[in-house]
Design a protein around this motif. Structure first.
Motif, PDB file in Angstrom:
ATOM      1  N   LEU A 347     -39.785  -3.751  18.015  1.00 29.44           N
ATOM      2  CA  LEU A 347     -38.879  -4.100  16.913  1.00 29.44           C
ATOM      3  C   LEU A 347     -37.391  -3.999  17.262  1.00 29.44           C
ATOM      4  N   PRO A 348     -36.955  -3.023  18.089  1.00 30.64           N
ATOM      5  CA  PRO A 348     -35.522  -2.991  18.433  1.00 30.64           C
ATOM      6  C   PRO A 348     -35.021  -4.245  19.134  1.00 30.64           C
ATOM      7  N   GLN A 349     -35.937  -5.089  19.604  1.00 29.75           N
ATOM      8  CA  GLN A 349     -35.507  -6.323  20.258  1.00 29.75           C
ATOM      9  C   GLN A 349     -34.886  -7.319  19.275  1.00 29.75           C
ATOM     10  N   PHE A 350     -35.014  -7.037  17.990  1.00 31.53           N
ATOM     11  CA  PHE A 350     -34.289  -7.864  17.019  1.00 31.53           C
ATOM     12  C   PHE A 350     -32.778  -7.649  17.172  1.00 31.53           C
ATOM     13  N   VAL A 351     -32.382  -6.506  17.723  1.00 32.30           N
ATOM     14  CA  VAL A 351     -30.973  -6.289  18.061  1.00 32.30           C
ATOM     15  C   VAL A 351     -30.570  -7.258  19.171  1.00 32.30           C
ATOM     16  N   ASN A 352     -31.461  -7.437  20.164  1.00 31.61           N
ATOM     17  CA  ASN A 352     -31.214  -8.418  21.221  1.00 31.61           C
ATOM     18  C   ASN A 352     -31.049  -9.824  20.655  1.00 31.61           C
ATOM     19  N   VAL A 353     -31.846 -10.129  19.621  1.00 33.43           N
ATOM     20  CA  VAL A 353     -31.755 -11.452  18.992  1.00 33.43           C
ATOM     21  C   VAL A 353     -30.395 -11.617  18.326  1.00 33.43           C
ATOM     22  N   LEU A 354     -29.952 -10.597  17.612  1.00 27.62           N
ATOM     23  CA  LEU A 354     -28.641 -10.655  16.960  1.00 27.62           C
ATOM     24  C   LEU A 354     -27.531 -10.810  17.990  1.00 27.62           C
ATOM     25  N   LEU A 355     -27.687 -10.173  19.152  1.00 23.82           N
ATOM     26  CA  LEU A 355     -26.680 -10.258  20.214  1.00 23.82           C
ATOM     27  C   LEU A 355     -26.736 -11.581  20.966  1.00 23.82           C
ATOM     28  N   GLY A 356     -27.840 -12.326  20.807  1.00 23.24           N
ATOM     29  CA  GLY A 356     -27.953 -13.626  21.447  1.00 23.24           C
ATOM     30  C   GLY A 356     -28.595 -13.610  22.823  1.00 23.24           C
ATOM     31  N   THR A 357     -29.111 -12.456  23.269  1.00 26.80           N
ATOM     32  CA  THR A 357     -29.750 -12.396  24.586  1.00 26.80           C
ATOM     33  C   THR A 357     -31.240 -12.710  24.520  1.00 26.80           C
ATOM     34  N   MET A 358     -31.800 -12.704  23.317  1.00 21.57           N
ATOM     35  CA  MET A 358     -33.212 -13.045  23.134  1.00 21.57           C
ATOM     36  C   MET A 358     -33.360 -13.953  21.920  1.00 21.57           C
ATOM     37  N   SER A 359     -34.534 -14.558  21.811  1.00 19.65           N
ATOM     38  CA  SER A 359     -34.890 -15.369  20.652  1.00 19.65           C
ATOM     39  C   SER A 359     -36.076 -14.701  19.965  1.00 19.65           C
ATOM     40  N   VAL A 360     -36.340 -15.056  18.721  1.00 19.35           N
ATOM     41  CA  VAL A 360     -37.520 -14.515  18.046  1.00 19.35           C
ATOM     42  C   VAL A 360     -38.774 -14.993  18.764  1.00 19.35           C
ATOM     43  N   VAL A 361     -38.793 -16.282  19.125  1.00 18.65           N
ATOM     44  CA  VAL A 361     -39.941 -16.857  19.825  1.00 18.65           C
ATOM     45  C   VAL A 361     -39.488 -17.428  21.162  1.00 18.65           C
ATOM     46  N   GLY A 362     -40.237 -17.132  22.191  1.00 20.15           N
ATOM     47  CA  GLY A 362     -39.930 -17.628  23.531  1.00 20.15           C
ATOM     48  C   GLY A 362     -40.825 -16.920  24.533  1.00 20.15           C
ATOM     49  N   PRO A 363     -40.768 -17.276  25.800  1.00 18.97           N
ATOM     50  CA  PRO A 363     -41.558 -16.561  26.809  1.00 18.97           C
ATOM     51  C   PRO A 363     -41.163 -15.092  26.858  1.00 18.97           C
ATOM     52  N   ARG A 364     -42.130 -14.189  26.942  1.00 22.45           N
ATOM     53  CA  ARG A 364     -41.823 -12.764  26.995  1.00 22.45           C
ATOM     54  C   ARG A 364     -41.078 -12.435  28.290  1.00 22.45           C
ATOM     55  N   PRO A 365     -40.061 -11.568  28.216  1.00 24.17           N
ATOM     56  CA  PRO A 365     -39.330 -11.188  29.435  1.00 24.17           C
ATOM     57  C   PRO A 365     -40.166 -10.251  30.306  1.00 24.17           C
ATOM     58  N   HIS A 366     -40.444 -10.655  31.517  1.00 20.08           N
ATOM     59  CA  HIS A 366     -41.218  -9.827  32.433  1.00 20.08           C
ATOM     60  C   HIS A 366     -40.302  -8.866  33.188  1.00 20.08           C
ATOM     61  N   LEU A 367     -40.907  -7.987  33.983  1.00 20.05           N
ATOM     62  CA  LEU A 367     -40.152  -7.114  34.860  1.00 20.05           C
ATOM     63  C   LEU A 367     -39.608  -7.922  36.037  1.00 20.05           C
ATOM     64  N   TRP A 368     -38.522  -7.455  36.644  1.00 14.94           N
ATOM     65  CA  TRP A 368     -37.977  -8.135  37.821  1.00 14.94           C
ATOM     66  C   TRP A 368     -39.013  -8.185  38.937  1.00 14.94           C
ATOM     67  N   ARG A 369     -39.770  -7.110  39.078  1.00 12.84           N
ATOM     68  CA  ARG A 369     -40.815  -7.075  40.104  1.00 12.84           C
ATOM     69  C   ARG A 369     -41.841  -8.175  39.879  1.00 12.84           C
ATOM     70  N   GLN A 370     -42.230  -8.366  38.618  1.00  9.96           N
ATOM     71  CA  GLN A 370     -43.202  -9.408  38.294  1.00  9.96           C
ATOM     72  C   GLN A 370     -42.616 -10.799  38.548  1.00  9.96           C
ATOM     73  N   ASN A 371     -41.328 -10.964  38.233  1.00 16.44           N
ATOM     74  CA  ASN A 371     -40.685 -12.254  38.465  1.00 16.44           C
ATOM     75  C   ASN A 371     -40.761 -12.657  39.932  1.00 16.44           C
ATOM     76  N   GLU A 372     -40.431 -11.715  40.811  1.00 12.77           N
ATOM     77  CA  GLU A 372     -40.467 -11.999  42.248  1.00 12.77           C
ATOM     78  C   GLU A 372     -41.886 -12.273  42.724  1.00 12.77           C
ATOM     79  N   GLU A 373     -42.826 -11.520  42.225  1.00 10.45           N
ATOM     80  CA  GLU A 373     -44.217 -11.669  42.646  1.00 10.45           C
ATOM     81  C   GLU A 373     -44.817 -12.996  42.188  1.00 10.45           C
ATOM     82  N   TYR A 374     -44.646 -13.321  40.898  1.00  7.81           N
ATOM     83  CA  TYR A 374     -45.311 -14.498  40.350  1.00  7.81           C
ATOM     84  C   TYR A 374     -44.594 -15.794  40.709  1.00  7.81           C
ATOM     85  N   ASN A 375     -43.294 -15.715  40.980  1.00  3.93           N
ATOM     86  CA  ASN A 375     -42.561 -16.906  41.386  1.00  3.93           C
ATOM     87  C   ASN A 375     -43.117 -17.473  42.685  1.00  3.93           C
TER      88      ASN A 375
END
Length: 448
Positions: A347-375
């Protein structure tokens, strides 16, 4: 790339606000004899917004011709004419001066078109003189068509393209891998390639590279004329170009539309839910274990820019924050287990939405480690960074959440994320939100 998006969005908003200001000032100036002036001002403002969305009135780009602007204006003004005269019947105001209403319409449309045309020419000239906001691109190919394209961009600098390098596929030392390395190292954002000078495997390689590195790939068509629903035909002067993939959120109005929805949705959640729930959750977390109430973790977001993602702390303080939670994870506290099971920890991620760094709906943000691995393992994985990450997403609504136990799970998540990006609509967002709420109520096996 992010600066360019912000620049385009700023121009869009300024144009929209200027037009609304013109409309409302003229409505105030002319003696139209309203019963309720505030009603008319609200009516024409909302009407203009709706019509401009439907006609894509503000969808003006570097390669847009003035004739296209004229066509958009005629369509926009025609609908606006019908709407403002419908006001008389809708709100039963027979005393309105039809003559002054007509003068208002003509003056407003004339002013709007004048400023739109002037701003278009000024911006094009400014871009040409100052070489502002240029898009760096490479050309892969060497024939009459590639030479013609390069010449068009050199003679028409208002298009905003700057050639960085041309590759020659017929050379004995030509390598697609070297092209990709150059593009990556030089931060090139667009590739123009001649289809008839590349083998199918080379094209496939370039498509995969563009998908995984946030680069836009455009094809210079040959006489065979390749057509697919995933290709968009554009013209620079009279020269045809095929662009690979066009997301609905590439449209400036759609981005603003989604952002406005996100902001007000998050504001409602914050005022009516989080304002009283957060202190209670915070107290329970403090009573259960030592440490802060909130956990802020750097994660990759829009265009793979890092941002601080907020959550309620659900684990004991530890040094393995880049390690995903597993079933019966010893790091998870008793209160944390409940928060994870009910998804309240997000729920605190609604603060991220207000700040403009996240959206209510979109791909979930993964860990940096996961980004490097799955890319490196999953095709088109990086496409998820074409939009802002979300509190929930299509993959999560379909049950793909939590710990990734098999390669098939991340493949399916990526498939849903790509589908969402390519088929976004506000209706789809609403369906995902509703499905997410239902999933939370029912409970999910992997919510740990």
């Amino acid at each position: 790339m992010i600066n360019k998006v912000k620049y385009t969005t700023s121009i869009y908003l300024i144009s929209l606000l200027l037009d609304l200001l013109i409309i409302n000032l003229l409505a105030y100036y002319y003696p139209i004899l309203f019963k309720n002036p505030l009603l008319f001002h609200s009516y024409v403002t909302v009407a203009w917004l709706i019509i401009s969305f439907r006609t894509k009135f503000y969808g003006i780009y570097a390669n847009t011709k003035i004739t296209y602007i004229l066509k958009l204006s005629v369509r926009q003004f025609l609908f606006f004419f019908l709407i403002i005269y419908a006001f008389i019947g809708f709100f039963k105001q027979p005393n309105i001066s039809r003559w002054n209403l007509g003068l208002f319409f003509v003056t407003a449309c004339g002013c709007i078109f004048f400023f739109k045309a002037v701003s278009y020419f000024v911006l094009m000239e400014y871009r040409r003189r100052e070489k502002f906001d240029l898009t760096k691109f490479v050309v892969i190919g060497n024939n009459k068509k590639t030479d013609e394209l390069i010449k068009i961009f050199r003679l028409n600098q208002q298009y905003g393209f700057q050639l960085t390098k041309q590759f020659f596929p017929k050379d004995s030392d030509f390598s697609v891998d070297e092209c990709c390395d150059y593009i990556k190292n030089k931060n090139i954002t667009e590739i123009f390639c001649s289809i008839n000078q590349l083998a199918n495997e080379q094209i496939k390689h370039l498509v995969s590279f563009a998908d995984n590195n946030l680069v836009k790939l455009r094809f210079i068509p040959d006489n065979k004329q390749i057509f697919t629903k995933f290709l968009k035909l554009e013209y620079y002067e009279y020269f045809p170009i095929l662009s690979l993939r066009e997301s609905p959120l590439d449209n400036t109005f759609n981005r603003i539309y989604k952002r406005v929805f996100d902001f007000f949705f998050a504001l409602v959640v914050f005022v009516f839910l989080l304002s009283w729930l957060m202190p209670i959750i915070g107290l329970l977390i403090k009573m259960d274990s030592k440490g802060p109430v909130y956990f802020k973790q750097n994660r990759p977001g829009f265009q793979e820019e890092g941002f601080g993602c907020y959550k309620f702390r659900t684990m004991r303080v530890n040094d393995s924050t880049e390690k995903s939670a597993i079933k019966n994870d010893p790091r998870v506290t008793r209160v944390g287990a409940f928060l994870r099971r009910t998804s309240i920890d997000e729920l605190p991620q609604f603060v991220n939405v207000l700040l403009g760094t996240m959206s209510v709906v979109g791909p979930r943000p993964h860990l940096w480690r996961q980004n490097e691995e799955y890319n490196n393992k999953i095709q088109k994985y990086m496409l998820r960074h074409h939009v802002k990450p979300g509190i929930t997403g299509l993959a999560q609504a379909k049950g793909y959440r939590g710990e990734i136990l098999a390669n098939e799970e991340i493949v399916n998540r990526t498939r849903y994320d790509v589908f969402y990006i390519e088929n976004w609509s506000m209706l789809l967002d609403m369906k995902i939100i509703i499905q997410t709420v239902l999933n939370v109520i029912k409970g999910e096996d992997k919510a740990y």
